[in-house]
Design an enzyme around this catalytic site. Sequence first.
Site, PDB file in Angstrom:
ATOM      1  N   GLU A 281      29.217  39.293  36.111  1.00  0.00           N
ATOM      2  CA  GLU A 281      29.835  39.281  37.440  1.00  0.00           C
ATOM      3  C   GLU A 281      29.561  37.961  38.162  1.00  0.00           C
ATOM      4  O   GLU A 281      30.306  37.566  39.047  1.00  0.00           O
ATOM      5  CB  GLU A 281      29.289  40.469  38.265  1.00  0.00           C
ATOM      6  CG  GLU A 281      30.284  41.002  39.279  1.00  0.00           C
ATOM      7  CD  GLU A 281      29.932  42.386  39.783  1.00  0.00           C
ATOM      8  OE1 GLU A 281      30.595  43.353  39.362  1.00  0.00           O
ATOM      9  OE2 GLU A 281      29.002  42.514  40.597  1.00  0.00           O
ATOM     10  N   HIS A 302      22.009  47.920  11.679  1.00  0.00           N
ATOM     11  CA  HIS A 302      22.674  48.860  10.770  1.00  0.00           C
ATOM     12  C   HIS A 302      24.076  49.213  11.254  1.00  0.00           C
ATOM     13  O   HIS A 302      24.705  50.128  10.732  1.00  0.00           O
ATOM     14  CB  HIS A 302      21.807  50.109  10.594  1.00  0.00           C
ATOM     15  CG  HIS A 302      20.489  49.777   9.960  1.00  0.00           C
ATOM     16  ND1 HIS A 302      20.226  49.991   8.623  1.00  0.00           N
ATOM     17  CD2 HIS A 302      19.377  49.184  10.468  1.00  0.00           C
ATOM     18  CE1 HIS A 302      19.002  49.569   8.343  1.00  0.00           C
ATOM     19  NE2 HIS A 302      18.465  49.075   9.447  1.00  0.00           N
ATOM     20  N   LYS A 417      40.363  48.128  42.540  1.00  0.00           N
ATOM     21  CA  LYS A 417      40.137  49.064  43.654  1.00  0.00           C
ATOM     22  C   LYS A 417      41.407  49.210  44.478  1.00  0.00           C
ATOM     23  O   LYS A 417      41.804  50.320  44.823  1.00  0.00           O
ATOM     24  CB  LYS A 417      39.014  48.545  44.563  1.00  0.00           C
ATOM     25  CG  LYS A 417      37.642  48.598  43.951  1.00  0.00           C
ATOM     26  CD  LYS A 417      36.604  48.218  45.007  1.00  0.00           C
ATOM     27  CE  LYS A 417      35.269  47.921  44.392  1.00  0.00           C
ATOM     28  NZ  LYS A 417      34.348  47.289  45.323  1.00  0.00           N
TER      29      LYS A 417
HETATM   30  O1  PA5 Z   1      26.659  43.213  42.348  1.00  0.00           O
HETATM   31  C1  PA5 Z   1      27.422  43.710  43.158  1.00  0.00           C
HETATM   32  O2  PA5 Z   1      27.609  43.210  44.283  1.00  0.00           O
HETATM   33  C2  PA5 Z   1      28.172  44.975  42.828  1.00  0.00           C
HETATM   34  O3  PA5 Z   1      27.894  45.386  41.541  1.00  0.00           O
HETATM   35  C3  PA5 Z   1      27.765  46.085  43.788  1.00  0.00           C
HETATM   36  O4  PA5 Z   1      26.385  46.290  43.716  1.00  0.00           O
HETATM   37  C4  PA5 Z   1      28.506  47.382  43.443  1.00  0.00           C
HETATM   38  O5  PA5 Z   1      29.882  47.178  43.461  1.00  0.00           O
HETATM   39  C5  PA5 Z   1      28.145  48.485  44.441  1.00  0.00           C
HETATM   40  O6  PA5 Z   1      28.447  48.097  45.745  1.00  0.00           O
HETATM   41  P1  PA5 Z   1      27.870  48.854  46.981  1.00  0.00           P
HETATM   42  O7  PA5 Z   1      26.392  48.702  46.998  1.00  0.00           O
HETATM   43  O8  PA5 Z   1      28.498  48.209  48.176  1.00  0.00           O
HETATM   44  O9  PA5 Z   1      28.260  50.299  46.847  1.00  0.00           O
END
Ligand code: PA5
Length: 429
Positions: A281, A302, A417
Site C-alpha cells: 500500500e 513443498h 469503495k
Molecule cells: O493503512 C491504511 O491506512 C489502511 O489499511 C487502513 O488502516 C484501513 O483501510 C482501515 O481504515 P480505518 O482505520 O479508517 O477503518
Amino acid sequence: MKYVSTDLSHLNHAVDLKAYEEKVKEIDAQIKNKTGKGNDFLGWVDQPIAYDKEEMKRLKEAATYVRDNYDILVVCGIGGSYLGARAGIEAINGVHSTKKPEIIFAGQTLNPDYIAALLEYLKDKKFAINVISKSGTTTETAVAFRLLKELLEKNIGLEMARKSIFATTDAHKGALKTLSEKEGYVTFILPSDIGGRYSVQTAVGLFPLACAGIDPEEVLRGSAKAREDTSIPELMDNEAYKYAVARHVLYKEYGLSTEMLITYSPFLVQFGEWWKQLFGESEGKEDKGIYPTSATFTTDLHSLGQFVQQGTKSFFETVLHQKAYLKDVEIPYDEENLDGLNYLVGKNMAFINEKAFEGTLKAHHDDGKRDNIVLNVEKIDAFGIGYLFYFFERACAMSAYLLGINPFDQPGVEIYKKNMFHLLGKPGY
Ligand code: PA5
C-alpha cells in the site's frame, strides 16, 4: 550487537550501495525534518519514544480488566487497523495458544459465512470487543461491529455491553468517535499524523497485544531501539536503509518486480500479511512498486519450492533468519529406528531448521541463481517483534521515497469503495 543485520552476500546481481550514500542521507533528512511527500503522516517516526504515557497506563489497566473478565476479545478492524496486532500476537503466542482471552478477528471481511459462523461461535460466550477504525466509516468494520454490538447487547444488556466495548479511533473526528462518546466506551486514540499501516505502535496494535498478555512497553522498547539504529543517516551503518537500497536496486536496475518475504516459522504467517500491506500500500502507485508476497519455509518448499528454484526469474527473496527461538524441542532416541531418524538423536529443532535454511539458501542462490537478501534477527520475542515492525516501517519509507512515491497515502483503495457504495445504493454515490 546489531539486533537485525542485513546480509547482501547471497545476491547474484551486483548492488553498489556506495552509489546511494548521498541520496539516502538526503531522504533521511526529509524523514526527520518532515519535508518529503506525505509529511503530515510521519508521527510514527518518534512514536516509540513519544507515545502518550497516560494512555499507556489506561491501556494496560483496560487490558488487565479484559484478561480478568472475558474469555474472548474480538478485534474488529481491517488493513492497518488489525494486521499489526494479529501479526504480533501470533508471532509471540503462536498458533495454538491456550491463553485467555482467546483473540478473534472480525471486521476484515464481508463474507457472510465468516460472519455468520463468528456470531454462532460467540452466541453463548463471554466476549469483549475492541473496535478499531481511524475513519470510523470503513464498511467491513462498521457492519461487523453493528452485528457484534447487537449480539453483545442481547446477551448482557446495554449497560454491561457498553463496559465490554473498547474503541480505538481518531482523536477528533469520525463516526466511531461520535458513537463512542454517545455510548461512553473506553476509547483509545490513533493520532492524526499516523496512518493505519504505520499504527502498530499505537493503541491500534498495543491494546490487543496487551490483552493477549504481551507487554506493550516491551514491544515499544524494541521499536525504540530500532528507531535509534535506523536513524543513522550513513547508509553503510544503517541496516534498514541497506535493505531498502538493495531491494530498490534489484527492482530498478535488474527488473526484479516481486519480493518474497521468507520466514521459517508458521508463527510469522501473519507478520507476512502485515509486511505485505506495509510495502504494497505504500509503494504500489504511479505504475511503480515491487509486488510483495510471502512464504513460509520449509512448509512452502513443498508447494512453491519448485517454482522458486527453477521457475520464472522475476523475483528476489528476502529471508528473515531467526538466530534464536522462544522454545526448542530435542529429537528422541527410538530403539527400532524404522523412520531412520536416529542420526538426529540429541539434535534440536532449531539446529534442523537452521540446516534447512542454509541448504535452501545455497540451493536458491548457487543453483537457482536467485537473489537473496538475508535479514539476521536475534530473536522474535516482544522486543524483537517491536524491533522488526519499526525496522520495516523505516525501510519502507526510505524505499518509497527512493522511487519518488508518497509512502503514506492510498488513493487507489478508494476506487473499489466508490463502485461498491454505488452498487449498494449508499446515499451520495
Ligand atoms: O493503512 C491504511 O491506512 C489502511 O489499511 C487502513 O488502516 C484501513 O483501510 C482501515 O481504515 P480505518 O482505520 O479508517 O477503518
